[in-house]
Design a protein around this motif. Sequence first.
Motif, short mmCIF file in Angstrom:
data_model
loop_
_atom_site.label_atom_id
_atom_site.label_comp_id
_atom_site.label_asym_id
_atom_site.label_seq_id
_atom_site.Cartn_x
_atom_site.Cartn_y
_atom_site.Cartn_z
N SER A 129 5.62 10.60 -65.62
CA SER A 129 4.43 11.17 -66.06
C SER A 129 3.76 10.41 -67.23
O SER A 129 4.25 10.48 -68.33
CB SER A 129 5.03 12.66 -66.68
OG SER A 129 3.75 13.15 -67.10
N ALA A 131 1.13 11.30 -68.57
CA ALA A 131 0.61 12.27 -69.67
C ALA A 131 1.34 12.53 -70.57
O ALA A 131 1.18 12.66 -71.78
CB ALA A 131 -0.11 13.37 -68.83
N ASP A 132 2.79 12.80 -70.18
CA ASP A 132 3.80 13.23 -71.33
C ASP A 132 4.65 11.99 -71.75
O ASP A 132 5.36 12.39 -72.61
CB ASP A 132 4.70 14.15 -70.34
CG ASP A 132 4.11 15.65 -70.27
OD1 ASP A 132 3.14 15.84 -71.16
OD2 ASP A 132 4.06 16.08 -69.08
N GLN A 134 7.18 10.56 -70.16
CA GLN A 134 8.54 11.02 -69.91
C GLN A 134 9.00 10.56 -68.30
O GLN A 134 8.08 10.62 -67.43
CB GLN A 134 8.65 12.59 -70.08
CG GLN A 134 9.70 13.09 -69.60
CD GLN A 134 9.88 14.62 -69.76
OE1 GLN A 134 10.22 15.19 -70.82
NE2 GLN A 134 9.57 15.43 -68.68
N ARG A 153 15.83 13.83 -68.35
CA ARG A 153 14.51 13.56 -68.92
C ARG A 153 14.38 12.54 -69.91
O ARG A 153 15.05 12.95 -71.10
CB ARG A 153 13.79 14.88 -69.00
CG ARG A 153 13.63 15.80 -68.04
CD ARG A 153 13.48 17.25 -68.27
NE ARG A 153 13.34 18.15 -67.18
CZ ARG A 153 13.21 19.34 -66.94
NH1 ARG A 153 13.02 20.15 -68.15
NH2 ARG A 153 13.23 19.98 -65.68
N VAL A 155 12.32 10.67 -72.69
CA VAL A 155 11.36 10.78 -73.24
C VAL A 155 11.10 9.39 -74.07
O VAL A 155 11.96 9.18 -74.84
CB VAL A 155 11.17 12.05 -74.26
CG1 VAL A 155 9.90 12.05 -74.97
CG2 VAL A 155 11.42 13.25 -73.45
N ARG A 168 5.50 9.78 -79.97
CA ARG A 168 5.69 9.95 -78.44
C ARG A 168 4.89 9.41 -77.73
O ARG A 168 3.31 9.50 -78.42
CB ARG A 168 6.02 11.33 -78.10
CG ARG A 168 6.22 11.92 -76.57
CD ARG A 168 6.71 13.08 -76.51
NE ARG A 168 6.72 13.43 -75.18
CZ ARG A 168 7.21 14.59 -74.52
NH1 ARG A 168 7.49 15.56 -75.34
NH2 ARG A 168 7.39 14.55 -73.31
N GLY A 170 2.30 8.68 -74.12
CA GLY A 170 1.51 9.46 -72.95
C GLY A 170 -0.02 9.58 -73.32
O GLY A 170 -0.34 9.67 -74.77
N ARG A 172 -1.92 12.10 -73.38
CA ARG A 172 -2.35 13.16 -73.96
C ARG A 172 -2.38 13.14 -75.71
O ARG A 172 -3.11 13.65 -76.25
CB ARG A 172 -1.36 14.42 -73.66
CG ARG A 172 -1.81 15.14 -72.23
CD ARG A 172 -0.84 15.78 -71.92
NE ARG A 172 -0.92 16.66 -70.34
CZ ARG A 172 0.04 17.63 -69.99
NH1 ARG A 172 0.84 18.12 -70.44
NH2 ARG A 172 -0.38 17.90 -68.97
N ARG A 173 -1.45 12.19 -75.93
CA ARG A 173 -1.33 12.31 -77.51
C ARG A 173 -1.96 10.91 -77.99
O ARG A 173 -2.16 10.85 -79.16
CB ARG A 173 0.46 11.76 -77.67
CG ARG A 173 1.14 13.22 -77.30
CD ARG A 173 2.46 13.05 -77.41
NE ARG A 173 3.24 14.22 -77.37
CZ ARG A 173 3.43 14.65 -75.99
NH1 ARG A 173 3.11 14.41 -74.86
NH2 ARG A 173 3.92 16.15 -75.96
N THR A 185 2.25 17.50 -82.43
CA THR A 185 2.51 17.44 -80.96
C THR A 185 2.93 15.72 -80.97
O THR A 185 3.40 15.29 -79.65
CB THR A 185 1.37 17.58 -79.89
OG1 THR A 185 0.01 16.85 -80.45
CG2 THR A 185 1.32 19.19 -80.16
#
Length: 234
Positions: A129, A131-132, A134, A153, A155, A168, A170, A172-173, A185
């Motif tokens: 993913s 986005a995440d 992961q 999973r 990460v 992290r 991804g 999104r971050r 986050t």
Amino acid sequence: MLLMRRRCRLRSRRRELLLLVVVVFGLVIIAYYLMMNENDVEKQPPCTVSQEQRRRLYPLLSTVSSLLSRLSITHFLCYDSLWGAIQESGPLPWDVHAHLCALNEKVSVHDEAELLRAFRRRGLTLEYSSADGQYTIRNSTGETGNIEVPTVRVVLFEEDDRLHMLRRVGWRRRVLPPDCDAHPTLQCFPPNLAALPLPMRPFGPLSLPAPREDIDLLKFHYPDTWWRPLQPHC
């Protein structure tokens, strides 16, 4: 005539009294069974993980960890699995899956096709993913009825030179400003917690890498609850 009326009223009152007794008795019975059912629910675990799911999780996790080690990818127990290692020396009683954290700089030296081949040779599927940040890894076969199939999973984290912290990955971050305090986050933690060599921790029948200071990592990932045992969230 008057006597008959009195008798009728007496019979009516008796019927009303009998009806009231029946209603009250019925309510008492209902309340009793409700209390018994409530107690039974409280005694039951909030989630159940079957022996079959546990039997599938351990070899899957062992294979994933050995593959990551063979690929020289630094990885370690984290999130709920780290909690489980501390509380239970294994998975949390309600957790079907396992969580590992890995350093993205070690993953990025391998192209995606190489990673897919390495896991496919061991009968595993690898889904990423973006986005995440992961990977989700599962057995390529082995659907078992309607039960939830265990996964591992992984990460990914990478060091931010501006923060001198691991954060992290991804997309999104990536759009967030580099501020760990303002943006929880980002899930930042100090690089020294992932410095080699990593200690090993029991996890069921396995022995897996763990962060250098496991409680310190939990403080970063669970800043509001790290001091108390993790509660079921299923």
